[in-house]
Design an enzyme around this catalytic site. Structure first.
Site, PDB file in Angstrom:
ATOM      1  N   HIS A 110       0.943  -1.291   0.060  1.00 53.10           N
ATOM      2  CA  HIS A 110      -0.189   0.052   0.248  1.00 53.10           C
ATOM      3  C   HIS A 110       0.823   1.064   0.098  1.00 53.10           C
ATOM      4  O   HIS A 110       2.302   1.129  -0.221  1.00 53.10           O
ATOM      5  CB  HIS A 110      -0.693   0.060   1.291  1.00 53.10           C
ATOM      6  N   GLY A 111       0.486   2.333   0.198  1.00 55.19           N
ATOM      7  CA  GLY A 111       1.193   3.714   0.016  1.00 55.19           C
ATOM      8  C   GLY A 111       2.536   3.461   0.852  1.00 55.19           C
ATOM      9  O   GLY A 111       3.526   4.016   0.315  1.00 55.19           O
TER      10      GLY A 111
END
Length: 162
Positions: free
Chosen positions: A14-15
């Site tokens: 994810h980010g």
């Protein structure tokens, strides 16, 4: 194979993982080690799509991860292991993979789990696996982001009544 970083984060790529942890690791390959994810074609596709540019991603079960680690063909590879739970980390270490530190970054809250920090919730099986890792001499590095100070995971478990 050179292990640059090992992390438990059930959100997988994810980010934060793509932008911060992948750079922190400096590895050429992310290997997601998860029996569950390796059997889910939709999740595999989504994880691969979230990968940072220029980094190879593989999603395998623990057994295959051990075989890959021991394959001389990959001896010069640098790897960032990403796990969804501590039990599969124990499996890897028991199979001879030299994981010396595990970053504990994110384990979401759900029924049957106790919240230990804002980002980490565990059940009894996971607590037992973490304690086994500690007994094996594995550093339990509790940090959501790389700039956080390392947290006392055992202390957090005790604070949560575990």
């Amino acid at each position: 194979m050179k292990i640059k970083l090992s992390r438990i984060d059930d959100r997988l790529i994810h980010g934060q993982v793509a932008t911060v942890w992948a750079k922190e690791a400096g590895a050429g390959r992310i290997i997601v080690v998860s029996q569950e994810v390796s059997e889910d074609d939709i999740r595999k596709t989504l994880v691969k799509q979230a990968a940072p540019p220029g980094i190879k991603v593989n999603i395998v079960d623990p057994e295959k991860a051990v075989k890959v680690y021991n394959n001389a063909k990959y001896a010069d590879e640098t790897v960032f292991y990403l796990f969804t739970n501590p039990m599969e980390v124990v499996t890897m270490i028991e199979a001879g993979i030299p994981i010396q530190s595990i970053n504990i970054g994110g384990m979401q809250f759900k029924t049957g789990r106790t919240q230990v920090t804002k980002a980490v919730s565990v059940d009894e099986t996971e607590v037992a696996a973490f304690r086994k890792l500690a007994e094996m001499g594995v550093e339990l590095d509790l940090r959501v982001v790389a700039t956080d100070p390392k947290g006392d995971f055992e202390g957090k478990l005790k604070e949560a009544g575990l």
